[in-house]
Write a protein that holds these residues in place. Sequence first.
Motif, PDB file in Angstrom:
ATOM      1  N   THR A 163       0.880  -1.254  -0.196  1.00 19.55           N
ATOM      2  CA  THR A 163      -0.119  -0.037   0.043  1.00 19.55           C
ATOM      3  C   THR A 163       0.949   1.282   0.031  1.00 19.55           C
ATOM      4  O   THR A 163       0.610   2.085  -0.661  1.00 19.55           O
ATOM      5  N   LYS A 166       2.621   1.772  -3.508  1.00 21.53           N
ATOM      6  CA  LYS A 166       1.489   2.221  -4.505  1.00 21.53           C
ATOM      7  C   LYS A 166       1.385   3.706  -4.042  1.00 21.53           C
ATOM      8  O   LYS A 166       0.734   4.498  -5.132  1.00 21.53           O
ATOM      9  N   GLU A 218      -0.605  -0.988 -12.135  1.00 21.14           N
ATOM     10  CA  GLU A 218      -1.609  -0.525 -11.339  1.00 21.14           C
ATOM     11  C   GLU A 218      -2.736  -0.726 -11.941  1.00 21.14           C
ATOM     12  O   GLU A 218      -3.238  -0.208 -12.910  1.00 21.14           O
ATOM     13  N   ASN A 223      -6.662  -2.399  -6.550  1.00 22.64           N
ATOM     14  CA  ASN A 223      -6.390  -1.427  -5.467  1.00 22.64           C
ATOM     15  C   ASN A 223      -7.466  -0.933  -4.736  1.00 22.64           C
ATOM     16  O   ASN A 223      -7.318  -0.375  -3.564  1.00 22.64           O
ATOM     17  N   LEU A 227      -5.758  -0.900  -1.130  1.00 18.98           N
ATOM     18  CA  LEU A 227      -5.415   0.077  -0.433  1.00 18.98           C
ATOM     19  C   LEU A 227      -6.463   0.495   0.761  1.00 18.98           C
ATOM     20  O   LEU A 227      -5.845   0.772   1.847  1.00 18.98           O
ATOM     21  N   ASN A 269      -3.637   7.612  -5.702  1.00 21.25           N
ATOM     22  CA  ASN A 269      -3.544   6.478  -6.669  1.00 21.25           C
ATOM     23  C   ASN A 269      -4.948   5.920  -7.366  1.00 21.25           C
ATOM     24  O   ASN A 269      -4.945   5.913  -8.560  1.00 21.25           O
TER      25      ASN A 269
END
Length: 303
Positions: A163, A166, A218, A223, A227, A269
């Motif tokens: 995390t 990213k 990504e 995510n 995340l 992100n």
Amino acid sequence: MNASSTPPTAAPAPPNTQIPTPKALAKALEDGMYAKATAPLLQMFLQTLTGGAFIAFGFIFMVTSQQGISDWPTGVGKVLGGVVFSVGLGLVVISGSDLFTGTTMTVVPRLSGRIGTGKMLTHWIVSIVGNFIGSVVMAVLIILGGTHASNKSAWGMTVLNITQAKLGYDWHQAFFLGLLANFAVCLAVWVSIAGKTVADKILAVAGPIALFVASGFEHSVANMFMLPLGWMIKTFAGDKFWSGEALADAGKSAADYADITALSVLWDNLIPVLLGNIVGGAVFVGVYFWAIYRRGDADIAKA
């Protein structure tokens, strides 16, 4: 009637093992995207929930695969993580679930005039919302199940480290990494259409997915799970998690992950990656194959 006079039973037709032409794949892709974009809203929404959940399963498997491989060559460990992550897209493809990154290719029936812009964007919005809900539910279940504290908190520390990495990209980096990820993902979907069996389709998605994961590209829906899970671990894990042996050995504490915030998850992100995914899927795959194989086709209006 005796047995000798019984007409012979016709032999079953042999399976069609011929590989579809790229033109046929483009038509099949368009038909599939059209069906998803015109499905009843409730069905569409339910399909998006499992799209997010199944990609979360892939990420869970990937995190688990990274435990105890610190002595392995870096590339080998990353490829292993990518291969096991492909389970997520395999589940999506076989189940008919709706994944936003693939949904970007509804631009194909839009370009062919089979759906309008409003229908396409509605599908995109429903897909994003449903994928996010499915992903976050999976993150909550991981927390409730205590998986983050497994392996002496090493599992959760892996999530926190991923995390944090990213969230460390510049905005333009996150955008282009998102573009590259969905370029690969939509190619995986494209190739899977050619599969005649479950094994064919799973094998088809494994290569492109392993490529994007191992290379650090990504994926917005992945995510949406990773995340929020990292943020939940940082915020709610508690003293038992932070006293885990793996964290102590690494010299890590909650203060080392202070930059994992809800705002950074969204702005640093998810937004740039989402935009990059749209370009990678809609333009680099959808528009590209439409322009080659569907543009000007005489049967478009009848399709």
